[in-house]
Write a protein that holds these residues in place. Structure first.
Motif, PDB file in Angstrom:
ATOM      1  N   GLY A 298      33.951  -5.010  66.568  1.00  0.00           N
ATOM      2  CA  GLY A 298      34.282  -6.311  67.130  1.00  0.00           C
ATOM      3  C   GLY A 298      35.581  -6.846  66.568  1.00  0.00           C
ATOM      4  O   GLY A 298      36.248  -6.201  65.774  1.00  0.00           O
ATOM      5  N   GLY A 299      35.926  -8.056  66.997  1.00  0.00           N
ATOM      6  CA  GLY A 299      37.130  -8.717  66.501  1.00  0.00           C
ATOM      7  C   GLY A 299      38.258  -8.692  67.505  1.00  0.00           C
ATOM      8  O   GLY A 299      38.119  -8.211  68.628  1.00  0.00           O
ATOM      9  N   THR A 300      39.388  -9.213  67.065  1.00  0.00           N
ATOM     10  CA  THR A 300      40.578  -9.270  67.919  1.00  0.00           C
ATOM     11  C   THR A 300      41.142  -7.861  68.108  1.00  0.00           C
ATOM     12  O   THR A 300      40.815  -6.953  67.332  1.00  0.00           O
ATOM     13  CB  THR A 300      41.657 -10.162  67.274  1.00  0.00           C
ATOM     14  N   PRO A 301      42.000  -7.675  69.110  1.00  0.00           N
ATOM     15  CA  PRO A 301      42.609  -6.350  69.299  1.00  0.00           C
ATOM     16  C   PRO A 301      43.340  -5.853  68.053  1.00  0.00           C
ATOM     17  O   PRO A 301      43.315  -4.657  67.762  1.00  0.00           O
ATOM     18  CB  PRO A 301      43.585  -6.576  70.461  1.00  0.00           C
ATOM     19  N   GLU A 302      43.951  -6.773  67.291  1.00  0.00           N
ATOM     20  CA  GLU A 302      44.668  -6.372  66.072  1.00  0.00           C
ATOM     21  C   GLU A 302      43.693  -5.844  65.015  1.00  0.00           C
ATOM     22  O   GLU A 302      43.970  -4.847  64.353  1.00  0.00           O
ATOM     23  CB  GLU A 302      45.466  -7.549  65.491  1.00  0.00           C
ATOM     24  N   ILE A 303      42.559  -6.514  64.860  1.00  0.00           N
ATOM     25  CA  ILE A 303      41.558  -6.081  63.883  1.00  0.00           C
ATOM     26  C   ILE A 303      40.960  -4.743  64.303  1.00  0.00           C
ATOM     27  O   ILE A 303      40.799  -3.838  63.487  1.00  0.00           O
ATOM     28  CB  ILE A 303      40.462  -7.154  63.699  1.00  0.00           C
ATOM     29  N   LYS A 304      40.651  -4.597  65.586  1.00  0.00           N
ATOM     30  CA  LYS A 304      40.103  -3.332  66.083  1.00  0.00           C
ATOM     31  C   LYS A 304      41.076  -2.178  65.811  1.00  0.00           C
ATOM     32  O   LYS A 304      40.680  -1.114  65.357  1.00  0.00           O
ATOM     33  CB  LYS A 304      39.817  -3.416  67.583  1.00  0.00           C
ATOM     34  N   LYS A 305      42.349  -2.404  66.080  1.00  0.00           N
ATOM     35  CA  LYS A 305      43.381  -1.381  65.865  1.00  0.00           C
ATOM     36  C   LYS A 305      43.469  -1.027  64.386  1.00  0.00           C
ATOM     37  O   LYS A 305      43.540   0.155  64.019  1.00  0.00           O
ATOM     38  CB  LYS A 305      44.729  -1.896  66.383  1.00  0.00           C
ATOM     39  N   HIS A 306      43.443  -2.040  63.507  1.00  0.00           N
ATOM     40  CA  HIS A 306      43.510  -1.802  62.063  1.00  0.00           C
ATOM     41  C   HIS A 306      42.328  -0.954  61.596  1.00  0.00           C
ATOM     42  O   HIS A 306      42.498   0.013  60.851  1.00  0.00           O
ATOM     43  CB  HIS A 306      43.552  -3.140  61.317  1.00  0.00           C
ATOM     44  N   LEU A 307      41.122  -1.311  62.050  1.00  0.00           N
ATOM     45  CA  LEU A 307      39.926  -0.553  61.653  1.00  0.00           C
ATOM     46  C   LEU A 307      39.957   0.869  62.201  1.00  0.00           C
ATOM     47  O   LEU A 307      39.568   1.815  61.523  1.00  0.00           O
ATOM     48  CB  LEU A 307      38.661  -1.287  62.097  1.00  0.00           C
ATOM     49  N   GLU A 308      40.460   1.039  63.435  1.00  0.00           N
ATOM     50  CA  GLU A 308      40.581   2.381  64.003  1.00  0.00           C
ATOM     51  C   GLU A 308      41.589   3.210  63.209  1.00  0.00           C
ATOM     52  O   GLU A 308      41.382   4.405  62.987  1.00  0.00           O
ATOM     53  CB  GLU A 308      40.990   2.313  65.473  1.00  0.00           C
ATOM     54  N   ASP A 309      42.672   2.590  62.761  1.00  0.00           N
ATOM     55  CA  ASP A 309      43.660   3.294  61.938  1.00  0.00           C
ATOM     56  C   ASP A 309      43.061   3.751  60.616  1.00  0.00           C
ATOM     57  O   ASP A 309      43.485   4.760  60.050  1.00  0.00           O
ATOM     58  CB  ASP A 309      44.881   2.406  61.675  1.00  0.00           C
ATOM     59  N   LEU A 310      42.069   3.003  60.110  1.00  0.00           N
ATOM     60  CA  LEU A 310      41.393   3.379  58.867  1.00  0.00           C
ATOM     61  C   LEU A 310      40.337   4.468  59.092  1.00  0.00           C
ATOM     62  O   LEU A 310      39.816   5.025  58.141  1.00  0.00           O
ATOM     63  CB  LEU A 310      40.725   2.149  58.235  1.00  0.00           C
ATOM     64  N   GLY A 311      40.001   4.745  60.356  1.00  0.00           N
ATOM     65  CA  GLY A 311      39.037   5.795  60.669  1.00  0.00           C
ATOM     66  C   GLY A 311      37.725   5.295  61.250  1.00  0.00           C
ATOM     67  O   GLY A 311      36.836   6.079  61.539  1.00  0.00           O
ATOM     68  N   PHE A 312      37.588   3.973  61.411  1.00  0.00           N
ATOM     69  CA  PHE A 312      36.353   3.410  61.967  1.00  0.00           C
ATOM     70  C   PHE A 312      36.437   3.420  63.484  1.00  0.00           C
ATOM     71  O   PHE A 312      37.015   2.529  64.087  1.00  0.00           O
ATOM     72  CB  PHE A 312      36.138   1.980  61.465  1.00  0.00           C
ATOM     73  N   THR A 313      35.889   4.482  64.083  1.00  0.00           N
ATOM     74  CA  THR A 313      35.857   4.580  65.536  1.00  0.00           C
ATOM     75  C   THR A 313      34.401   4.706  65.973  1.00  0.00           C
ATOM     76  O   THR A 313      33.548   5.136  65.197  1.00  0.00           O
ATOM     77  CB  THR A 313      36.653   5.807  66.016  1.00  0.00           C
TER      78      THR A 313
END
Length: 70
Positions: free
Chosen positions: A19-34
């Motif tokens: 969840g979260g804003t598109p920026e937060i989602k992108k940050h978490l995906e960059d960390l490996g949380f998909t």
């Protein structure tokens, strides 16, 4: 489904939703949380958690952990 910060230490879980804003989602995906990724909480201290995700250990704060649903 529950937030990552409620997971038991050492228990392997699967990310179901981020969840979260598109920026937060992108940050978490960059960390490996998909979605579909396997995550294990290594330790928890003061709401902050250290998580093993994709053979790496990542430290995230309580607010970020609440946006990762398992």
């Amino acid at each position: 489904m529950m937030p990552l910060n409620f997971a038991d230490i050492g228990e392997e879980n699967t990310v179901k939703k981020i969840g979260g804003t598109p920026e937060i989602k992108k940050h978490l995906e960059d960390l490996g949380f998909t979605v579909g990724a396997s995550v294990t909480v290594v330790s928890s201290l003061g709401g902050n958690v250290i998580v093993k995700v994709k053979e790496s250990r990542v430290a995230i704060n309580d607010e970020m952990a609440r946006k990762i649903m398992i």
